[in-house]
Design a protein around this motif. Structure first.
Motif, PDB file in Angstrom:
ATOM      1  N   GLY A 200       0.807  -1.217   0.000  1.00  0.00           N
ATOM      2  CA  GLY A 200       0.000   0.000   0.000  1.00  0.00           C
ATOM      3  C   GLY A 200       0.835   1.259   0.000  1.00  0.00           C
ATOM      4  N   SER A 201       0.257   2.331   0.528  1.00  0.00           N
ATOM      5  CA  SER A 201       0.892   3.647   0.476  1.00  0.00           C
ATOM      6  C   SER A 201       2.156   3.709   1.332  1.00  0.00           C
ATOM      7  N   LYS A 202       2.291   2.804   2.318  1.00  0.00           N
ATOM      8  CA  LYS A 202       3.493   2.801   3.153  1.00  0.00           C
ATOM      9  C   LYS A 202       4.736   2.568   2.290  1.00  0.00           C
ATOM     10  N   PHE A 203       4.605   1.742   1.250  1.00  0.00           N
ATOM     11  CA  PHE A 203       5.721   1.433   0.350  1.00  0.00           C
ATOM     12  C   PHE A 203       6.202   2.701  -0.353  1.00  0.00           C
ATOM     13  N   THR A 204       5.246   3.479  -0.875  1.00  0.00           N
ATOM     14  CA  THR A 204       5.589   4.717  -1.580  1.00  0.00           C
ATOM     15  C   THR A 204       6.269   5.701  -0.642  1.00  0.00           C
ATOM     16  N   ARG A 205       5.719   5.865   0.564  1.00  0.00           N
ATOM     17  CA  ARG A 205       6.307   6.807   1.512  1.00  0.00           C
ATOM     18  C   ARG A 205       7.687   6.344   1.959  1.00  0.00           C
ATOM     19  N   ALA A 206       7.864   5.026   2.087  1.00  0.00           N
ATOM     20  CA  ALA A 206       9.174   4.488   2.476  1.00  0.00           C
ATOM     21  C   ALA A 206      10.221   4.806   1.410  1.00  0.00           C
ATOM     22  N   GLN A 207       9.834   4.698   0.127  1.00  0.00           N
ATOM     23  CA  GLN A 207      10.752   5.040  -0.957  1.00  0.00           C
ATOM     24  C   GLN A 207      11.162   6.498  -0.876  1.00  0.00           C
ATOM     25  N   ARG A 208      10.186   7.350  -0.620  1.00  0.00           N
ATOM     26  CA  ARG A 208      10.479   8.790  -0.565  1.00  0.00           C
ATOM     27  C   ARG A 208      11.406   9.142   0.590  1.00  0.00           C
ATOM     28  N   LEU A 209      11.246   8.419   1.703  1.00  0.00           N
ATOM     29  CA  LEU A 209      12.086   8.685   2.866  1.00  0.00           C
ATOM     30  C   LEU A 209      13.449   8.004   2.755  1.00  0.00           C
ATOM     31  N   GLY A 210      13.616   7.168   1.710  1.00  0.00           N
ATOM     32  CA  GLY A 210      14.889   6.472   1.518  1.00  0.00           C
ATOM     33  C   GLY A 210      15.132   5.377   2.534  1.00  0.00           C
ATOM     34  N   LEU A 211      14.053   4.760   3.046  1.00  0.00           N
ATOM     35  CA  LEU A 211      14.192   3.709   4.053  1.00  0.00           C
ATOM     36  C   LEU A 211      14.654   2.398   3.406  1.00  0.00           C
ATOM     37  N   LYS A 212      15.197   1.513   4.214  1.00  0.00           N
ATOM     38  CA  LYS A 212      15.641   0.200   3.746  1.00  0.00           C
ATOM     39  C   LYS A 212      14.406  -0.667   3.491  1.00  0.00           C
ATOM     40  N   ILE A 213      14.229  -1.085   2.241  1.00  0.00           N
ATOM     41  CA  ILE A 213      13.060  -1.883   1.851  1.00  0.00           C
ATOM     42  C   ILE A 213      13.518  -3.301   1.523  1.00  0.00           C
ATOM     43  N   ILE A 214      12.877  -4.292   2.149  1.00  0.00           N
ATOM     44  CA  ILE A 214      13.240  -5.689   1.907  1.00  0.00           C
ATOM     45  C   ILE A 214      12.003  -6.498   1.555  1.00  0.00           C
ATOM     46  N   GLY A 215      12.231  -7.612   0.864  1.00  0.00           N
ATOM     47  CA  GLY A 215      11.144  -8.520   0.522  1.00  0.00           C
ATOM     48  C   GLY A 215      10.962  -9.570   1.596  1.00  0.00           C
ATOM     49  N   GLU A 216       9.997 -10.447   1.377  1.00  0.00           N
ATOM     50  CA  GLU A 216       9.695 -11.473   2.380  1.00  0.00           C
ATOM     51  C   GLU A 216      10.848 -12.449   2.565  1.00  0.00           C
ATOM     52  N   ASP A 217      11.525 -12.815   1.467  1.00  0.00           N
ATOM     53  CA  ASP A 217      12.640 -13.757   1.564  1.00  0.00           C
ATOM     54  C   ASP A 217      13.755 -13.222   2.461  1.00  0.00           C
ATOM     55  N   GLU A 218      14.091 -11.953   2.267  1.00  0.00           N
ATOM     56  CA  GLU A 218      15.149 -11.356   3.089  1.00  0.00           C
ATOM     57  C   GLU A 218      14.726 -11.261   4.551  1.00  0.00           C
ATOM     58  N   PHE A 219      13.441 -10.970   4.775  1.00  0.00           N
ATOM     59  CA  PHE A 219      12.931 -10.925   6.146  1.00  0.00           C
ATOM     60  C   PHE A 219      13.042 -12.302   6.811  1.00  0.00           C
ATOM     61  N   LEU A 220      12.698 -13.354   6.063  1.00  0.00           N
ATOM     62  CA  LEU A 220      12.786 -14.716   6.605  1.00  0.00           C
ATOM     63  C   LEU A 220      14.220 -15.072   6.973  1.00  0.00           C
ATOM     64  N   LYS A 221      15.194 -14.611   6.168  1.00  0.00           N
ATOM     65  CA  LYS A 221      16.606 -14.849   6.496  1.00  0.00           C
ATOM     66  C   LYS A 221      16.970 -14.143   7.795  1.00  0.00           C
ATOM     67  N   MET A 222      16.460 -12.918   7.967  1.00  0.00           N
ATOM     68  CA  MET A 222      16.780 -12.143   9.173  1.00  0.00           C
ATOM     69  C   MET A 222      16.271 -12.821  10.433  1.00  0.00           C
ATOM     70  N   ILE A 223      15.119 -13.499  10.331  1.00  0.00           N
ATOM     71  CA  ILE A 223      14.556 -14.149  11.531  1.00  0.00           C
ATOM     72  C   ILE A 223      14.952 -15.624  11.608  1.00  0.00           C
ATOM     73  N   GLY A 224      15.852 -16.027  10.691  1.00  0.00           N
ATOM     74  CA  GLY A 224      16.398 -17.381  10.750  1.00  0.00           C
ATOM     75  C   GLY A 224      15.482 -18.471  10.256  1.00  0.00           C
ATOM     76  N   GLU A 225      14.527 -18.122   9.379  1.00  0.00           N
ATOM     77  CA  GLU A 225      13.591 -19.134   8.881  1.00  0.00           C
ATOM     78  C   GLU A 225      13.796 -19.449   7.406  1.00  0.00           C
ATOM     79  N   LYS A 226      14.873 -18.943   6.840  1.00  0.00           N
ATOM     80  CA  LYS A 226      15.190 -19.268   5.447  1.00  0.00           C
ATOM     81  C   LYS A 226      16.687 -19.437   5.332  1.00  0.00           C
ATOM     82  N   LYS A 227      17.110 -20.549   4.750  1.00  0.00           N
ATOM     83  CA  LYS A 227      18.539 -20.823   4.613  1.00  0.00           C
ATOM     84  C   LYS A 227      19.146 -19.942   3.532  1.00  0.00           C
ATOM     85  N   GLU A 228      20.435 -19.625   3.760  1.00  0.00           N
ATOM     86  CA  GLU A 228      21.147 -18.785   2.784  1.00  0.00           C
ATOM     87  C   GLU A 228      21.304 -19.532   1.467  1.00  0.00           C
TER      88      GLU A 228
END
Length: 693
Positions: free
Chosen positions: A665-693
């Protein structure tokens, strides 16, 4: 030497060094390029400080060499003197309005009519473009040899008002067109570009908050705000308003021949004119209707208001064959959404009592359909809000509802008053229990101080049992009312001492339903400290604050005995929240209820000190937008919190990661404008240890 020759020699200005001329030209190109990256592509490649440095250098050079100032310089976006009145500007080609459709049948009839006019068979699949219909102000911008020369409103379709200097203040509008991509065609000799000026919802909200603080009347909606801002005689006022634009078409064009509407939509950005990324090229009217339904679902997630979908025949040569009616073309149609703002009448103003004792005015409305739902009640927030908006019983009012937002009264339509309207008077006593209402200094809300008030108890039960609190399935408003009416519950602690037989006394309860509710209550005994704290319903303590308190103190006993100073030492806990927490736990009745709950067997998951590796997300804040494939949003939130992280409800510069799922939604657009770090679901799963490298 003659005097005249002497004077001429003295007045002759030194030539501007070629390197200065070249530098000014280069600065303008760089600044316009970065404007395009930031305001059109939402993808900046330099920092704000670097951009400011470029603009500052250009301003200094133009101040030193005023002969170099040109109308298309980025420095000329603001600072125009106010106009005495708007000059009239004729459109080279009429800016017609569109016919509306509210039903699928009307859209099908539009398609059938086009086929009849073009002598096409009924099963022909016409190619259309479908575009979001922005709820803003239509304008036309004339570019001559690439330079923006004049801009005007739609007006009556044939003549508009000159708002050139106001439009120049909008950063997403290029003052000069340039080919910006390798495949961009040459910029036409003349291009009349048409677009919609709008204001994003969040920026509209901020603008209204500022106006209210200054004692100025707020705008009714983003469209009114955009129109009011653009039609200012003083461009310096417009420059302070957060306006934006999407271009959707062209009028007169010299030096380029467009063949299709899709070519228009895809070519304009190559010259620097922003078009809406949600536009599509489709085949057949069924796809257009499907697009309408899809966009209507996304409507509330978008950062700007849309009120429908515009369907246009793609082939521009067919536009001439189809022709126009008096005020509208036959080749296009606006397929509208259900309105989110409507007009209705206030039949009465009553008050309702919330779980914390807050007594809120509510407007009883003549039933009206808004946002696809029949609405008969709308919140008025508090007494001060009723006074500020001057809403009276009998008023005709503007009501709005977007998505799941509770309907609210925006403003009265004072022009429709007859003199029979009655001002609202706040009652002095609770409408439920009769206790005298109190209002603390600095607060806008009146409260019922009686903790045994029926209305407070019912709503407290509902909150206690809600999904993000104790999560007791089957305990909604009607069951809560029945439990109180039957005298089975006097506080939330009583829930855990009820038997299946007790529930069988409730209206509509047979054995299975009674057993299910009993089991749900027993299941809720195993919970977490944050959920329990949130369930207690302490004023100002929401889910995030409850999580923060639990992480900091690690035990209920420590929280119950914490001082104001200890609480305020926690990041995110201010004096108002700290005072509320201390007052809550000092209250003997509240302590008795907590003791009753603990004796009934409420247990918290182990809050032992985790190893450093178990808190891998400590100090990080996440925001989720869009649907995740592997888990629900609530499950993802719990995983982040379990690893020491925090989950925010909206994007800000304090957010470390924005996790993007399907259809964000609109949070994605605002995040781009603010230059925030945007990640997909796969990268999030790696961060929480639920997806192998």
């Amino acid at each position: 030497m003659a005097e005249s020759e002497k004077d001429a020699k003295q007045e002759k200005k030194p030539e501007i060094p070629p390197e200065i001329i070249e530098r000014v030209k280069k600065l303008r190109e760089e600044i316009e390029y970065h404007n395009y990256r930031y305001y059109v592509l939402d993808s900046p490649v330099i920092s704000d400080a670097e951009y400011d440095a470029l603009m500052r250098e250009l301003k200094e050079l133009e101040a030193k060499y005023p002969e170099l100032v040109t109308p298309d310089s980025p420095t000329q976006r603001v600072g125009y003197p106010p106009a005495k009145e708007f000059r009239q500007v004729p459109h080279a080609e009429p800016m017609l309005s569109l016919d509306d459709a509210m039903t699928e049948e009307e859209v099908y009839e539009f398609d059938r009519r086009i086929k009849r006019l073009l002598n096409l068979p009924e099963d022909a699949q016409i190619e259309y473009t479908v575009e979001p219909k922005l709820d803003g102000l239509a304008v036309e911008l004339v570019y001559e040899n690439g330079v923006f020369t004049v801009g005007s409103t739609r007006g009556d379709g044939y003549v508009g008002e000159d708002v050139t200097n106001n439009l120049k203040t909008i950063k997403s509008i290029p003052l000069r067109l340039r080919p910006l991509t390798d495949d961009a065609p040459p910029v036409p000799k003349r291009l009349d570009a048409r677009g919609e000026v709008f204001m994003e919802k969040e920026k509209f909200k901020q603008l209204n908050e500022e106006r209210i603080k200054k004692g100025e009347p707020p705008f009714a909606n983003p469209r009114n705000a955009a129109a009011g801002s653009l039609r200012q005689l003083d461009p310096n006022i417009t420059a302070q308003r957060p306006l934006d634009i999407f271009f959707y078409g062209v009028g007169k064009v010299e030096g380029h021949k467009f063949k299709t509407q899709w070519e228009v939509l895809t070519t304009l950005p190559k010259w620097g004119l922003k078009t809406n990324p949600l536009c599509r090229l489709i085949k057949g009217i069924k796809e257009a209707i499907a697009y309408h339904h899809e966009l209507e679902k996304k409507r509330d997630e978008l950062p700007y208001e849309i009120d429908g979908v515009v369907i246009k025949v793609n082939d521009l040569s067919l536009w001439e064959k189809l022709g126009t009616k008096a005020r509208s073309p036959r080749y296009a149609l606006a397929y509208k959404f259900e309105p989110t703002q409507v007009t209705t009448q206030v039949l009465d103003i009553v008050v309702q009592v919330g779980r914390t004792g807050a007594v809120t005015p509510v407007a009883i409305l003549k039933p009206v359909k808004v946002g696809g739902v029949i609405v008969s009640r709308a919140t008025l927030h508090n007494e001060d809000e009723v006074r500020r908006k001057d809403i009276r019983i009998g008023d005709w009012v503007l009501v709005q509802r977007a998505g799941d937002v509770i309907p609210e009264v925006v403003m009265p339509i004072k022009e429709r008053r007859t003199g029979k309207e009655k001002p609202f008077e706040m009652p002095k006593t609770c409408p439920v229990c009769g206790s005298k209402l109190v209002r603390k200094p600095g607060e806008a809300v009146w409260r019922c101080p009686n903790k045994n008030c029926y209305a407070q108890l019912v709503r407290h039960l509902q909150h206690f049992a809600s999904r993000n609190a104790m999560d007791i399935e089957g305990l909604g408003e009607q069951v809560a009312k029945a439990l109180v009416d039957m005298g089975l519950v006097r506080d939330v602690g009583d829930l855990y001492y009820l038997s299946v037989e007790d529930f069988l006394q409730l209206p509509g309860f047979a054995l299975k339903k009674a057993q299910n509710l009993y089991n749900a209550i027993q299941k809720s005994k195993k919970t977490t400290l944050p959920r329990f704290l949130y369930a207690l319903g302490i004023r100002h303590v929401g889910e995030v604050a409850a999580q923060t308190l639990a992480e900091h103190f690690k035990s209920l006993d420590k929280i119950m005995n914490a001082s104001m100073a200890e609480l305020m030492a926690i990041p995110g806990v201010g004096p108002e929240m700290a005072r509320s927490i201390v007052e809550y736990f000092r209250n003997p009745h509240n302590r008795e209820v907590i003791e009753k709950l603990l004796k009934a067997g409420i247990e918290f998951e182990d809050l032992k000190e985790e190893k450093p590796e178990e808190k891998s997300l400590k100090g990080l804040t996440f925001v989720f937008t869009g649907a995740l494939k592997t888990m629900t949003r609530d499950e993802a939130k719990k995983k982040v919190q379990a690893l020491g992280g925090k989950v925010a409800s909206d994007v800000s510069r304090n957010v470390d990661y924005v996790v993007v799922g399907e259809k964000p939604g609109s949070k994605f657009t605002r995040a781009q404008r603010l230059g925030l770090k945007i990640i997909g679901e796969d990268e999030f799963l790696k961060m929480i240890g639920e997806k192998k490298e």
